[in-house]
Design an enzyme around this catalytic site. Structure first.
Site, PDB file in Angstrom:
ATOM      1  CE  LYS A 170      -1.818   2.238   3.952  1.00 17.16           C
ATOM      2  NZ  LYS A 170      -1.441   3.589   3.882  1.00 17.16           N
ATOM      3  CG  ASN A 171       2.244   2.811   3.522  1.00 21.45           C
ATOM      4  OD1 ASN A 171       1.105   3.189   3.252  1.00 21.45           O
ATOM      5  ND2 ASN A 171       2.613   2.534   4.762  1.00 21.45           N
TER       6      ASN A 171
ATOM      7  NE  ARG B 252       0.465  11.734   6.979  1.00 21.32           N
ATOM      8  CZ  ARG B 252       0.456  13.002   7.379  1.00 21.32           C
ATOM      9  NH1 ARG B 252      -0.688  13.658   7.452  1.00 21.32           N
ATOM     10  NH2 ARG B 252       1.571  13.630   7.675  1.00 21.32           N
TER      11      ARG B 252
ATOM     12  CB  CYS C 168      -4.300   6.995  10.136  1.00 18.92           C
ATOM     13  SG  CYS C 168      -4.916   5.602   9.197  1.00 18.92           S
TER      14      CYS C 168
ATOM     15  NE  ARG D 182      -0.126  10.774  10.004  1.00 17.04           N
ATOM     16  CZ  ARG D 182      -0.480   9.672   9.321  1.00 17.04           C
ATOM     17  NH1 ARG D 182      -1.708   9.204   9.402  1.00 17.04           N
ATOM     18  NH2 ARG D 182       0.385   9.088   8.518  1.00 17.04           N
TER      19      ARG D 182
ATOM     20  CG  ASP E 202       2.711   1.724   9.479  1.00 15.45           C
ATOM     21  OD1 ASP E 202       3.047   1.981   8.310  1.00 15.45           O
ATOM     22  OD2 ASP E 202       2.467   2.606  10.329  1.00 15.45           O
TER      23      ASP E 202
ATOM     24  NE  ARG F 239      -7.091   5.251   4.268  1.00 14.18           N
ATOM     25  CZ  ARG F 239      -6.131   5.761   5.061  1.00 14.18           C
ATOM     26  NH1 ARG F 239      -6.325   5.889   6.347  1.00 14.18           N
ATOM     27  NH2 ARG F 239      -4.972   6.135   4.555  1.00 14.18           N
TER      28      ARG F 239
HETATM   29  C1  EPZ Z   1       4.093   7.067   6.517  1.00 15.50           C
HETATM   30  O1  EPZ Z   1       3.385   8.159   7.088  1.00 15.50           O
HETATM   31  C2  EPZ Z   1       3.089   5.950   6.404  1.00 15.50           C
HETATM   32  N1  EPZ Z   1       1.994   6.362   5.537  1.00 15.50           N
HETATM   33  C3  EPZ Z   1       2.544   5.585   7.791  1.00 15.50           C
HETATM   34  O2  EPZ Z   1       1.762   4.412   7.614  1.00 15.50           O
HETATM   35  C4  EPZ Z   1       3.701   5.225   8.719  1.00 15.50           C
HETATM   36  O3  EPZ Z   1       3.195   5.062  10.026  1.00 15.50           O
HETATM   37  C5  EPZ Z   1       4.758   6.320   8.712  1.00 15.50           C
HETATM   38  O4  EPZ Z   1       5.165   6.620   7.365  1.00 15.50           O
HETATM   39  C6  EPZ Z   1       6.001   5.900   9.491  1.00 15.50           C
HETATM   40  O5  EPZ Z   1       6.541   4.741   8.918  1.00 15.50           O
HETATM   41  C7  EPZ Z   1       2.186   6.295   4.196  1.00 15.50           C
HETATM   42  O6  EPZ Z   1       3.237   5.891   3.726  1.00 15.50           O
HETATM   43  C8  EPZ Z   1       1.030   6.725   3.345  1.00 15.50           C
HETATM   44  P1  EPZ Z   1       6.434  10.144   8.604  1.00 15.50           P
HETATM   45  P2  EPZ Z   1       4.084   9.610   7.102  1.00 15.50           P
HETATM   46  O7  EPZ Z   1       6.506  11.382   7.808  1.00 15.50           O
HETATM   47  O8  EPZ Z   1       4.916   9.773   5.899  1.00 15.50           O
HETATM   48  C9  EPZ Z   1       7.041  13.413  11.998  1.00 15.50           C
HETATM   49  C10 EPZ Z   1      -0.100   3.073   7.583  1.00 15.50           C
HETATM   50  O9  EPZ Z   1      -0.543   2.485   8.585  1.00 15.50           O
HETATM   51  N2  EPZ Z   1       7.044  14.364  10.866  1.00 15.50           N
HETATM   52  O10 EPZ Z   1       7.489   9.098   8.431  1.00 15.50           O
HETATM   53  O11 EPZ Z   1       3.025  10.615   7.385  1.00 15.50           O
HETATM   54  C11 EPZ Z   1       5.683  12.768  12.209  1.00 15.50           C
HETATM   55  O12 EPZ Z   1       4.876  13.563  13.051  1.00 15.50           O
HETATM   56  C12 EPZ Z   1       0.341   4.491   7.723  1.00 15.50           C
HETATM   57  O13 EPZ Z   1       0.087   2.541   6.481  1.00 15.50           O
HETATM   58  C13 EPZ Z   1       7.329  15.709  11.117  1.00 15.50           C
HETATM   59  O14 EPZ Z   1       7.561  16.103  12.258  1.00 15.50           O
HETATM   60  O15 EPZ Z   1       5.022   9.468   8.383  1.00 15.50           O
HETATM   61  C14 EPZ Z   1       6.054  11.463  12.864  1.00 15.50           C
HETATM   62  O16 EPZ Z   1       6.267  11.669  14.249  1.00 15.50           O
HETATM   63  C15 EPZ Z   1      -0.116   5.120   9.009  1.00 15.50           C
HETATM   64  N3  EPZ Z   1       7.341  16.579  10.064  1.00 15.50           N
HETATM   65  C16 EPZ Z   1       7.395  11.097  12.216  1.00 15.50           C
HETATM   66  O17 EPZ Z   1       7.904  12.320  11.680  1.00 15.50           O
HETATM   67  C17 EPZ Z   1       7.090  16.176   8.777  1.00 15.50           C
HETATM   68  O18 EPZ Z   1       7.136  17.029   7.867  1.00 15.50           O
HETATM   69  C18 EPZ Z   1       7.290  10.089  11.087  1.00 15.50           C
HETATM   70  O19 EPZ Z   1       6.340  10.551  10.154  1.00 15.50           O
HETATM   71  C19 EPZ Z   1       6.805  14.813   8.553  1.00 15.50           C
HETATM   72  C20 EPZ Z   1       6.795  13.925   9.600  1.00 15.50           C
END
Ligand code: EPZ
Length: 432
Positions: free
Chosen positions: A22-23, A93, A117, A123, A308, A400
């Site tokens: 998916k991702n 997202r 989510c 986020r 995840d 989803r």
């Molecule tokens: C991706 O989300 C995945 N979603 C999420 O999976 C997954 O939990 C996450 O990566 C971590 O592996 C998709 O790929 C669509 P991040 P993403 O940016 O990209 C902080 C699922 O279940 N952050 O790696 O949104 C953020 O708050 C979903 O399939 C900032 O501070 O996650 C978090 O604490 C749920 N500023 C950490 O980094 C930013 O600009 C990691 O977030 C971006 C992120």
């Protein structure tokens, strides 16, 4: 509205075939809008996030055609740049990847801020915007939209050091940089398998990206991306979810179509819990005959244990002998689902990004409400392991990210059926 009715309490036996990741898919589809020519994408999962993103591309003028249920052909040659509306973006997202793709190809992007989510916290996308600005874009956020425009019409290569390891920011900046002028070096990047998959997709379309999967990604921008064919990697998290179901329920299941390397961190943790795992080519034979053993889990960026997968593991650890601790170092409040487990008899205490789980002999079926994608999957696991009947609502979250979840659970002996229920009347507050 649909709800699932699950009759739990029996071990699982059979085979499950893992779908495309998916991702990876939710990033590769936006990336396809950058390509002037037909992209043939194989092993694409049949999930609602994919359908929604393909719809956004069609609304922007791309030609989208399903060759078969798991192969789609996208031709964005005639795609017109345009606004990605809130009603689309809020439901997925990953719609924020349209920003990097449109900005990279056209030097201009106008996309509604994402939904997706909700883990109880914010986020943010500050790192995404930091990258776009470093590449020479003027970026404004107003009225729930992000508007970005490359000064001079085209992004320019640069060096970017991410303040936080972020999957989304890594991918979004990589997309934008793939058609920028010159070399971009991105450091402190995320290394998940789906990031490597997006880089491999772009390279198969003529991009020049090196280092994906390491701490530093180098992108030499190209003026145009041409068409090609690409097959999406299997879904590490879907595979892990079915492994956690065997851990919780017992039995023996062959998990087919996986990349063993991607499963290492999950398999290692499962073995600590008393689950037996045998690697057979592109499959894992997963069995649990004896008692489930407690363990501790720290969710970290790849190659650490994936966040995840923490809800699914929590479901299994509710039935382990002893006390387990799960710490999520990626999301600060991703334990809302534990309230639902407690209604099944689980003994869990949550404190911020830490959950203490005291194993119990059994869970009992209950009425459950999914609150996000992986929480919904975890509730499915708990329901399959619990004695008696459970009902799960808000299953649109599960659909989803999980293809044919009913069929796959039935194929391994799970008793589950989907039932249509009337849309819930919105609760109108009696307050004035
Ligand atoms: C991706 O989300 C995945 N979603 C999420 O999976 C997954 O939990 C996450 O990566 C971590 O592996 C998709 O790929 C669509 P991040 P993403 O940016 O990209 C902080 C699922 O279940 N952050 O790696 O949104 C953020 O708050 C979903 O399939 C900032 O501070 O996650 C978090 O604490 C749920 N500023 C950490 O980094 C930013 O600009 C990691 O977030 C971006 C992120």
């Amino acid at each position: 509205m649909t709800k699932y009715i699950v009759e739990g309490g029996r071990p699982l036996f059979g085979e499950v075939h893992i779908s495309g990741a998916k991702n990876a898919a939710v990033a590769i589809i936006p990336a396809a809008l950058m390509v002037s020519g037909p992209c043939r994408i194989e092993n694409i999962p049949q999930i609602s996030d994919v359908k929604l993103l393909l719809g956004i591309l069609q609304d922007l003028g791309a030609n989208v055609r399903y060759v078969n249920p798991h192969t789609v052909e996208i031709d964005s040659t005639k795609l017109r740049n345009g606004r990605v509306p809130y009603e689309s973006a809020r439901r997925c997202r990953a719609s924020y990847y349209m920003l990097g793709a449109l900005l990279g190809r056209f030097g201009l992007a106008d996309v509604a801020l994402p939904g997706g989510c909700d883990f109880g916290g914010t986020r943010p996308i500050d790192q995404h915007l930091k990258g776009f600005r470093a590449l020479g874009a003027q970026v404004d956020t107003q009225g729930g939209f992000v508007m970005a425009e490359a000064v001079g019409g085209r992004l320019k290569g640069t060096s970017i050091f991410l303040d936080k390891v972020s999957v989304g920011a890594t991918i979004n900046i990589m997309l934008a940089a793939s058609m920028a002028e010159g070399l971009t070096v991105i450091e402190n990047v995320a290394k998940e398998p789906h990031i490597v998959d997006v880089a491999n997709f772009l390279n198969s379309m003529g991009a020049n990206i090196m280092g994906a999967g390491t701490d530093v990604i180098k992108v030499r921008g190209v003026p145009q991306l041409r068409g090609g064919t690409y097959s999406i990697i299997p879904d590490q998290i879907e595979a892990g979810t079915y492994m956690a179901a065997v851990a919780a329920c017992g039995g023996e299941v062959k998990i087919c179509n996986i990349i063993p390397k991607h499963m290492d961190c999950i398999s290692a943790k499962m073995c600590e819990m008393g689950v037996d795992i045998q690697e057979v080519d592109d499959s894992l034979l997963v069995s649990r005959i004896g008692p489930l053993i407690r363990t501790n889990i720290k969710a970290l960026p790849y190659p650490g244990f994936p966040t995840d997968m923490q809800p699914q593991m929590a479901a299994a650890l509710c039935l382990a002998q002893g006390t387990s601790i799960i710490t999520d170092s990626v999301w600060s409040s991703r334990f809302r689902y534990t309230d639902e487990f407690k209604r099944m008899g689980a003994q869990i205490q949550v404190d911020g990004n830490l959950a203490i789980i005291e194993g119990v002999d059994r869970l009992t079926g209950a009425q459950l409400e999914a609150c996000d994608l992986r929480a919904g999957a975890a509730m499915l696991i708990a329901a399959l392991a619990a004695r008696g009947i459970s009902e799960i609502t808000n299953v649109q979250y599960i659909e989803r990210g999980y293809e044919d979840v009913i069929g796959k659970i039935r194929a391994i002996g799970g008793r589950i059926r989907a039932v249509e229920i009337p849309e819930e009347e919105p609760v109108i507050s009696s307050a004035g």
